[in-house]
Design a protein around this motif. Sequence first.
Motif, PDB file in Angstrom:
ATOM      1  N   UNK A 163       0.827  -1.206   0.000  1.00 46.45           N
ATOM      2  CA  UNK A 163       0.000   0.000   0.000  1.00 46.45           C
ATOM      3  C   UNK A 163       0.865   1.260   0.000  1.00 46.45           C
ATOM      4  N   UNK A 164       1.985   1.206   0.728  1.00 43.42           N
ATOM      5  CA  UNK A 164       2.879   2.369   0.789  1.00 43.42           C
ATOM      6  C   UNK A 164       3.649   2.579  -0.514  1.00 43.42           C
ATOM      7  N   UNK A 165       3.810   1.502  -1.308  1.00 41.56           N
ATOM      8  CA  UNK A 165       4.593   1.586  -2.543  1.00 41.56           C
ATOM      9  C   UNK A 165       3.739   1.714  -3.797  1.00 41.56           C
ATOM     10  N   UNK A 166       2.486   1.355  -3.698  1.00 42.34           N
ATOM     11  CA  UNK A 166       1.616   1.361  -4.882  1.00 42.34           C
ATOM     12  C   UNK A 166       0.507   2.405  -4.721  1.00 42.34           C
ATOM     13  N   UNK A 167       0.591   3.535  -5.441  1.00 42.14           N
ATOM     14  CA  UNK A 167      -0.415   4.592  -5.302  1.00 42.14           C
ATOM     15  C   UNK A 167      -1.787   4.200  -5.854  1.00 42.14           C
ATOM     16  N   UNK A 182      -8.593   6.845 -15.195  1.00 40.86           N
ATOM     17  CA  UNK A 182      -8.746   7.906 -16.197  1.00 40.86           C
ATOM     18  C   UNK A 182      -7.441   8.153 -16.952  1.00 40.86           C
ATOM     19  N   UNK A 183      -6.301   8.008 -16.274  1.00 40.82           N
ATOM     20  CA  UNK A 183      -5.001   8.207 -16.924  1.00 40.82           C
ATOM     21  C   UNK A 183      -4.810   7.180 -18.033  1.00 40.82           C
ATOM     22  N   UNK A 184      -5.234   5.939 -17.773  1.00 37.85           N
ATOM     23  CA  UNK A 184      -5.102   4.881 -18.782  1.00 37.85           C
ATOM     24  C   UNK A 184      -6.033   5.143 -19.959  1.00 37.85           C
ATOM     25  N   UNK A 220       1.373  -0.870 -15.002  1.00 37.32           N
ATOM     26  CA  UNK A 220       2.205  -1.786 -14.222  1.00 37.32           C
ATOM     27  C   UNK A 220       1.706  -1.879 -12.777  1.00 37.32           C
ATOM     28  N   UNK A 221       1.426  -0.711 -12.177  1.00 36.79           N
ATOM     29  CA  UNK A 221       0.953  -0.693 -10.789  1.00 36.79           C
ATOM     30  C   UNK A 221      -0.453  -1.281 -10.671  1.00 36.79           C
ATOM     31  N   UNK A 222      -1.264  -1.084 -11.715  1.00 38.92           N
ATOM     32  CA  UNK A 222      -2.622  -1.633 -11.719  1.00 38.92           C
ATOM     33  C   UNK A 222      -2.577  -3.160 -11.748  1.00 38.92           C
ATOM     34  N   UNK A 223      -1.691  -3.700 -12.599  1.00 40.83           N
ATOM     35  CA  UNK A 223      -1.537  -5.160 -12.662  1.00 40.83           C
ATOM     36  C   UNK A 223      -1.085  -5.708 -11.312  1.00 40.83           C
ATOM     37  N   UNK A 224      -0.142  -5.018 -10.696  1.00 41.05           N
ATOM     38  CA  UNK A 224       0.364  -5.438  -9.390  1.00 41.05           C
ATOM     39  C   UNK A 224      -0.749  -5.425  -8.345  1.00 41.05           C
ATOM     40  N   UNK A 225      -1.582  -4.386  -8.383  1.00 47.00           N
ATOM     41  CA  UNK A 225      -2.695  -4.265  -7.438  1.00 47.00           C
ATOM     42  C   UNK A 225      -3.715  -5.378  -7.644  1.00 47.00           C
TER      43      UNK A 225
END
Length: 458
Positions: free
Chosen positions: A43-47, A286-288, A302-307
């Motif tokens: 959570x601290x690393x993935x916005x 929205x950015x995507x 990348x962060x979305x896949x990780x989440x």
Amino acid sequence: MRLDYNLNLTQEQKLVMTQAMQLSIKLLQMSTLELKEYIDKEFSENPILEAQYEKNQEEAKVQDRINYKEMVKYFEFDNYGSQSYSNYDEDSEISPFTFISNKKSLKEYLHEQIIDTSQEKYINSICDYIIENIDERGYLPVSLEEISKEINISMELAEDALNLVQSLDPPGIAARDLKECLKIQLIRRDFKDENLFTMVERELENLADNRYPVIAKEMNISTVEAQALGDIIKTLEPKPSRGFYTGEDTKYIIPDAYIRNIDGEYFIIMNDTVLPKLSVNNMYKEIIQEEKDKEATEYVKEKLNSAMFLIKGIESRRSTLYKVLEKIIERQKEYFDNGEDYLKPMTLKDIAMEIGMHESTVSRAIKDKYILTGRKTVRIKDLFVTGIQKNYSNEDVATTNIKKKIKELIDEEDKSKPMSDQGICDVLNAMQYDISRRTVAKYREEMDIKSSSKRKRF
């Protein structure tokens, strides 16, 4: 020698572990606390991630009932209310009483005793240095020669300081080995029998094995006397630091699920209050969709896949554990109804076959996980036990019950003639339990019970 270069087309099957599969396996074997720490880190690393904790309803009710301002008023007569809490926010979960006391470590306890002694500051500072060198057992692993060289003092002064530290509580502190530790305690308890000190100095190995006839012969005393002296020595503390805070925090068990009996039927309630509910921040979607900044879009993807991997992995962990618990309850209903005596033999393979998974998956699913039953908190792994067959029936008896019977036989034995492993085996065989002497010895050692020769009383 001729070298040929050819192209060959081959077809083969092999399993490639994807990132999602690796994460799922990793999450599955985590305990609840480990998983919570892992989620907090992600959570601290993935916005992209959003986390929301659900407050346990019972805890919330208790907190609502606590009014710290009112509590302070009751303590004003003893100056507890001298500090103003007028700015204390009642909605905050932090109590002002949280800061009243801290855990006191063994070294802090020793330093405080040194301050109370009427010695010169110079001696006290040497004692403080010795205290800081005491290990987690309460022993002094550093020699006096090393201490005198390190702080540039005479050996005589170092010995005086060590004697002062060894006079502190707990008895036996700052000893350089086990023998010195036990001797200090004997002196502090005012024992004057020289045989006690001789036994500590020369016979500890025989004492550990209860070889009292050997000790009696070597010390020229009777076996009964040797045993009486041994009983005194066994009351001493070989680890002086025991019972003191040494820097390690208590690890609390958090049950992963609650097993509730409602009208004769058992229900599984997963403990979801400890872990946060994870979701994806809509702003990043929205950015995507807009794709204005290519680098930003790639980063968000990348962060979305990780989440998503994390969210799916947590849900997979939860559902796998739920399936395992369902089958355990089906097989162990009598255990949940009546207690440990009714625990049936059950293996990982049994459960794995019923839920259509591999044994290793079940093993990971129950690793370091607990359930709260109507009686107590139980480690799930402890419900998996092998069995021993009864000769007159096809029924298997759980090893925990066999161990219990072995312990009962040993507790009731004549201590002057303790039962051998073969004797226990014969009794169990007479009770129709198909068990060997070697198995009896194995179970006895697992329960940390000594052999018959070491249990004998003279």
